[in-house]
Design an enzyme around this catalytic site. Structure first.
Site, PDB file in Angstrom:
ATOM      1  N   GLU A 102      28.194  29.833  36.313  1.00 28.71           N
ATOM      2  CA  GLU A 102      27.087  29.969  37.005  1.00 28.71           C
ATOM      3  C   GLU A 102      26.853  31.573  36.786  1.00 28.71           C
ATOM      4  O   GLU A 102      27.446  32.473  36.465  1.00 28.71           O
ATOM      5  CB  GLU A 102      27.361  30.121  38.669  1.00 28.71           C
ATOM      6  CG  GLU A 102      27.589  28.602  38.956  1.00 28.71           C
ATOM      7  CD  GLU A 102      27.999  28.662  40.632  1.00 28.71           C
ATOM      8  OE1 GLU A 102      27.815  27.504  41.147  1.00 28.71           O
ATOM      9  OE2 GLU A 102      28.688  29.444  41.022  1.00 28.71           O
ATOM     10  N   CYS A 115      23.089  38.736  36.959  1.00 31.36           N
ATOM     11  CA  CYS A 115      24.794  38.552  37.131  1.00 31.36           C
ATOM     12  C   CYS A 115      25.327  37.624  36.193  1.00 31.36           C
ATOM     13  O   CYS A 115      24.858  36.295  36.372  1.00 31.36           O
ATOM     14  CB  CYS A 115      24.795  38.298  38.472  1.00 31.36           C
ATOM     15  SG  CYS A 115      26.718  38.354  39.046  1.00 31.36           S
ATOM     16  N   CYS A 122      38.691  31.931  37.404  1.00 28.42           N
ATOM     17  CA  CYS A 122      39.428  33.520  37.193  1.00 28.42           C
ATOM     18  C   CYS A 122      40.756  33.183  37.519  1.00 28.42           C
ATOM     19  O   CYS A 122      41.107  32.583  38.071  1.00 28.42           O
ATOM     20  CB  CYS A 122      38.646  34.267  38.125  1.00 28.42           C
ATOM     21  SG  CYS A 122      39.010  36.138  38.118  1.00 28.42           S
ATOM     22  N   CYS A 126      41.952  36.718  43.851  1.00 28.27           N
ATOM     23  CA  CYS A 126      41.969  37.441  44.908  1.00 28.27           C
ATOM     24  C   CYS A 126      41.646  36.752  46.241  1.00 28.27           C
ATOM     25  O   CYS A 126      40.767  35.724  46.027  1.00 28.27           O
ATOM     26  CB  CYS A 126      40.630  38.512  44.498  1.00 28.27           C
ATOM     27  SG  CYS A 126      40.795  39.523  43.085  1.00 28.27           S
ATOM     28  N   CYS A 129      38.023  35.960  47.228  1.00 28.39           N
ATOM     29  CA  CYS A 129      36.893  35.710  46.385  1.00 28.39           C
ATOM     30  C   CYS A 129      36.921  34.139  46.118  1.00 28.39           C
ATOM     31  O   CYS A 129      37.945  33.492  46.167  1.00 28.39           O
ATOM     32  CB  CYS A 129      37.127  36.318  45.195  1.00 28.39           C
ATOM     33  SG  CYS A 129      35.603  36.017  43.838  1.00 28.39           S
ATOM     34  N   CYS A 345      27.705  37.896  46.161  1.00 26.42           N
ATOM     35  CA  CYS A 345      29.066  38.482  45.504  1.00 26.42           C
ATOM     36  C   CYS A 345      30.269  37.422  45.983  1.00 26.42           C
ATOM     37  O   CYS A 345      30.393  37.435  47.206  1.00 26.42           O
ATOM     38  CB  CYS A 345      29.266  39.546  45.729  1.00 26.42           C
ATOM     39  SG  CYS A 345      28.408  40.972  45.229  1.00 26.42           S
TER      40      CYS A 345
END
Ligand code: SAH
Length: 367
Positions: A102, A115, A122, A126, A129, A345
């Site tokens: 994305e 962005c 990933c 975290c 996230c 975010c």
């Protein structure tokens, strides 16, 4: 927790957009083609937004055929776009192997920011996230990072200009440094995208050995995801902290000559209710940042189904930023953009538009 460098997945043929100009010229020379032809190809690709060799009319036909035989030209196609009520556009892009990433376009009054993602998923896990919850599939290639920008530019209104680029999408840019560096060279080269490096920001959770090599590429801005003032809390939020704890992170930044008042580091601090939002946290932070030219970007947690955290109340957010401000810290509160389409975010998780969101997903195929 591991921060080994994953290897870049091989794409079928080399892609022209995998190479910044020095490398492209060298490749052309190796094949016996004049190096300046590389510059011409780059001008077509990045300045004129042409990615069809037949349209590159200042190249001889036999050269166009030879390039066509050796290189791919495009790498990502737009699968869907979602428009937020605040003007933010999130788009889902598909790669040759069926993976998807994305990118988010954020138009503001005086700038238009894109962005971009650097990895499919990933590896950093975290805990707050949404991307972290996806797991890690692979690194993006330079061409795939560059294509996010080219595709986004095509969605702009005629009077809009893409002015800023943030590497804050899916993935950890510093675990894909070779591809990210080559993309930054293309973005900042006047013969390619010609963006001012200071308008490019790369965000990291703190892969310390890669910070200096990144800052050597171009005078870009560095953002660091701090999110806590004690190792106890940061270990839980950002597991990479167990390998590179807060004091080592700050020591590295303090010793970095390329971070200075003209080029401060941006610390991101996502506020989560009852986790890292206390007055004690706010009081500890200025001392930690002592000696580092910096700004603090406070981001109230964007909630999503994969994490147990919530944003604090408006009062708590205001108290937190006020304590920082009064201690002389340069602090900004990040406005929440595109939350209604999961584009804010930490919300990037290739989630399909929900039927209840009321926002039409415009399908657009990329011929
Ligand atoms: N891996 C890099 C790049 C991601 S940038 C990094 O960690 O910096 C995305 C930013 O949004 C990071 O600061 C990340 O910590 C933050 N973020 C992640 N999830 C979030 C959430 N749910 N709400 C608010 N911010 C979040």
């Amino acid at each position: 927790m591991t921060a080994e460098l994953p290897t870049t997945h091989a794409v079928r043929r080399p892609n022209l957009k995998d190479y910044a100009l020095p490398a492209l010229r060298a490749l052309f020379k190796e094949r016996g083609w004049p190096a300046y032809r590389g510059d011409q190809v780059a001008a077509w690709l990045y300045k004129n937004d042409v990615d069809c060799l037949d349209a590159m009319t200042n190249l001889p036909g036999d050269l166009r055929a030879a390039i066509d035989a050796d290189f791919d030209l495009s790498s990502l196609t737009v699968v869907t776009t979602q428009h937020s009520t605040d003007g933010t556009i999130k788009f889902l892009l598909g790669a040759f192997d069926g993976t998807q990433v994305e990118a988010v376009l954020i138009p503001e009054e005086r700038r238009v920011t894109l962005c971009v993602s650097t990895q499919v998923g990933c590896p950093l896990t975290c805990s707050f996230c949404a991307t972290g919850a996806l797991g890690f599939t692979r690194n993006l290639t330079t061409a795939e990072i560059v294509d996010q920008v080219l595709q986004a530019r095509r969605l702009l209104e005629p009077d809009q200009l893409l002015s800023n680029l943030v590497f804050m999408g899916m993935g950890e840019p510093l675990l894909n440094l070779p591809a990210v560096s080559e993309a930054i060279r293309l973005f900042s080269d006047p013969k390619a995208f010609g963006m001012a490096p200071r308008r490019i920001t790369v965000s990291t959770a703190g892969v310390l050995p890669q910070i200096s090599p990144l800052l050597e590429v171009a005078p870009i801005h560095l953002a660091v995801s701090l999110h806590a003032t004690t190792n106890e809390v940061r270990d839980v939020l950002v597991p990479l902290n167990k390998r590179f704890p807060i004091e080592k992170l700050l020591e590295t930044l303090r010793a970095e000559p390329r971070i200075n008042r003209r080029r401060p580091v941006f610390f991101e601090y996502t506020l989560m209710a009852g986790v890292n939002d206390s007055v004690e946290d706010a009081r500890r932070l200025p001392g930690l940042l002592e000696g580092i030219a910096s700004k603090v970007n406070v981001i109230p947690m964007n909630p999503h189904p994969d994490a147990p955290y919530q944003p604090p109340s408006r009062d708590v957010v205001d108290r937190f930023t006020a304590v920082l401000h009064n201690a002389g810290v340069r602090v900004t509160l990040r406005r929440d953009r595109g939350r209604d389409i999961d584009a804010a975010c930490g919300q990037l998780a290739n989630r399909a538009p929900t039927p209840t969101s009321g926002i039409p997903a415009l399908t657009r195929t990329n011929a």
